[in-house]
Design a protein around this motif. Structure first.
Motif, PDB file in Angstrom:
ATOM      1  N   ALA A 306       0.722  -1.116  -0.014  1.00  0.00           N
ATOM      2  CA  ALA A 306      -0.065  -0.016  -0.091  1.00  0.00           C
ATOM      3  C   ALA A 306       0.854   1.340   0.017  1.00  0.00           C
ATOM      4  O   ALA A 306       0.445   2.224  -0.707  1.00  0.00           O
ATOM      5  N   ALA A 310       1.011   4.029  -2.970  1.00  0.00           N
ATOM      6  CA  ALA A 310       0.784   5.599  -2.567  1.00  0.00           C
ATOM      7  C   ALA A 310       1.857   6.574  -3.030  1.00  0.00           C
ATOM      8  O   ALA A 310       1.499   7.785  -3.321  1.00  0.00           O
ATOM      9  N   CYS A 352      -5.714  -1.672  -1.197  1.00  0.00           N
ATOM     10  CA  CYS A 352      -5.536  -0.071  -2.048  1.00  0.00           C
ATOM     11  C   CYS A 352      -6.392  -0.013  -3.257  1.00  0.00           C
ATOM     12  O   CYS A 352      -6.193  -0.951  -4.089  1.00  0.00           O
TER      13      CYS A 352
END
Length: 480
Positions: A306, A310, A352
């Motif tokens: 994740a 990001a 995610c």
């Protein structure tokens, strides 16, 4: 970008650009980063295919008889001109299918074609076209007229890994590139024309894949079909070619497993695996789309994955900081969204990403980098090739289970193993049913055989193995 924009409205047949007739359909080329029309191409019909095949058949006998030295000189010319046009090719690829210019098109997508030409030249210098076996001479001869049908995801890589060996051994060619990546293919035709490829040896047609592929594969004047693309189209071409008993070489889908062993550096292995998966927006046949992680380390792997997603820079392919561009065309975007929705329905845990476009990128075909965890290998997202930035984290409890999961797929194109021990990683690689295995982040080797087990295709490309695909074998007995 092109020597002439008219080339997009033309077909390269018998050593010249032939303007498309009024009867030929036209197709808009859509920039996937913003949805705008970037140009138009003409689509060939039956008459153009017939003319290209006729030209290739007429050119083959003379080109097949050329010397090794003549073909080496030709490849040298091609490499020189290709290198001069690298920037044009990189810009074309970013415009037509959305690969980030600085992160992917310029350093990898564009030069991949040059590297394949250079590799073919190096192989040709010492390739044994004749060898003695007692009183028998074994001779390798060019197979004939080759129909090459290529995809849009790595356009120059997939074009040149077929074109280069075919030219090197003395075959003639009818190329049908994807209509979704016509710009880079047009530049390649301009390069080959300038390099002095003899008339009729190389011919190129833009057109609808299903229609032109069927005609090329079924025509008795075509001696071989080499195709890279989906399994469904590969099966259709095989059926079309069956009546004329020609060679069909297929490089099809993949659902590659990335085995992270319990002794691997988890932070490094997961980070590398995620970035590799998301590169080219996941539109790579060997993408490590199934990450197998020890069950005890799954939660930590989720957090790492994740965090990496990001940090990825999504956006305009022509902005220098962009790492991940759009999906190449609408049909593929819709397919990726459908499979993300199915993963959520089937019960995988969404770490995610997910459905819809990233905020601020609504105009283009951008997809959120998506990670699913606690994926069961029986789920659709673990079985089907998604061909988008979607990663499946699959837990395992021991090494035998991990290998069983990795091999439990209709595909077998590539695989990955991460371990602190190179010997252990190699031992695992030997148990995987797949055409290639990358150990501890090993990069691509363009001289190594490339191709798949099972429904990932048949035959091999790249390097010396790529030459073999375009050759017939003759035995001359009773030699003195």
């Amino acid at each position: 970008m092109f020597e002439s924009d008219q080339h997009l409205q033309s077909f390269y047949i018998d050593g010249e650009w032939r303007q498309a007739s009024d009867q030929c359909l036209r197709q808009a080329v859509i920039n996937p980063a913003n949805g705008e029309v970037s140009g138009y191409i003409a689509l060939a019909g039956e008459a153009e295919v017939d003319a290209a095949i006729e030209a290739a058949q007429r050119a083959f006998p003379l080109f097949a008889s050329t010397s090794r030295e003549q073909r080496l000189e030709l490849l040298e010319n091609i490499c020189r001109i290709y290198e001069r046009r690298l920037d044009d090719i990189a810009a074309a690829i970013s415009l037509e299918m959305g690969a980030p210019l600085e992160a992917l098109s310029r350093p990898l997508q564009a030069p991949a074609g040059l590297w394949h030409f250079q590799t073919a030249k190096a192989v040709l210098e010492n390739f044994a076209f004749q060898r003695r076996q007692g009183s028998t001479e074994v001779v390798r001869e060019p197979i004939g007229v080759c129909a090459l049908i290529t995809p849009w995801n790595w356009p120059m890589n997939q074009l040149v890994c077929k074109v280069a060996p075919a030219l090197a051994v003395g075959c003639s060619i009818v190329l049908k590139p994807s209509q979704n990546s016509p710009y880079s293919a047009t530049i390649l035709a301009e390069i080959l024309d300038e390099a002095g490829v003899p008339r009729g040896v190389f011919n190129m047609l833009n057109g609808q894949g299903a229609k032109l592929g069927e005609q090329l594969a079924s025509d008795p004047r075509i001696d071989m079909v080499s195709f890279t693309g989906s399994n469904g189209v590969g099966a259709q071409l095989s059926r079309a070619a069956a009546s004329t008993i020609k060679r069909v070489s297929l490089e099809l889908g993949g659902k590659s497993a990335n085995l992270i062993l319990d002794d691997a550096d988890l932070e490094q292995a997961v980070t590398q695996g995620v970035r590799s998966m998301m590169s080219n927006s996941g539109q790579t046949c060997i993408a490590p789309s199934r990450m197998l992680v020890p069950a005890t380390q799954l939660e930590r792997a989720e957090a790492i994955a994740a965090a990496v997603c990001a940090e990825l820079g999504l956006g305009d392919p022509f902005v220098g900081s962009t790492e991940v561009g759009p999906i190449a065309h609408q049909r593929q975007f819709d397919s990726v969204q459908r499979l993300i929705a199915l993963g959520m329905t089937e019960g995988a845990r969404l770490v995610c990403g997910g459905l819809g476009k990233p905020q601020g990128l609504e105009r283009g075909l951008f997809c959120k980098p998506t990670v699913f965890s606690a994926v069961d290998n029986r789920m659709t997202i673990a079985r089907e090739e998604i061909f988008g930035p979607v990663l499946c984290l699959i837990p395992y409890h021991d090494l035998d289970e991990a290998i069983a999961i990795a091999n439990d797929s209709i595909y077998g194109l590539s695989g990955y193993v991460q371990s602190a021990s190179a010997e252990r990683a190699r031992a695992v690689a030997l148990r995987l049913r797949t055409g290639s295995v990358h150990l501890n982040g090993a990069s691509i080797d363009l001289t190594a055989p490339f191709g798949g087990y099972k429904q990932s295709g048949n035959g091999r490309e790249w390097g010396e193995a790529g030459f073999e695909e375009f050759l017939e074998t003759k035995a001359i007995l009773g030699c003195i």
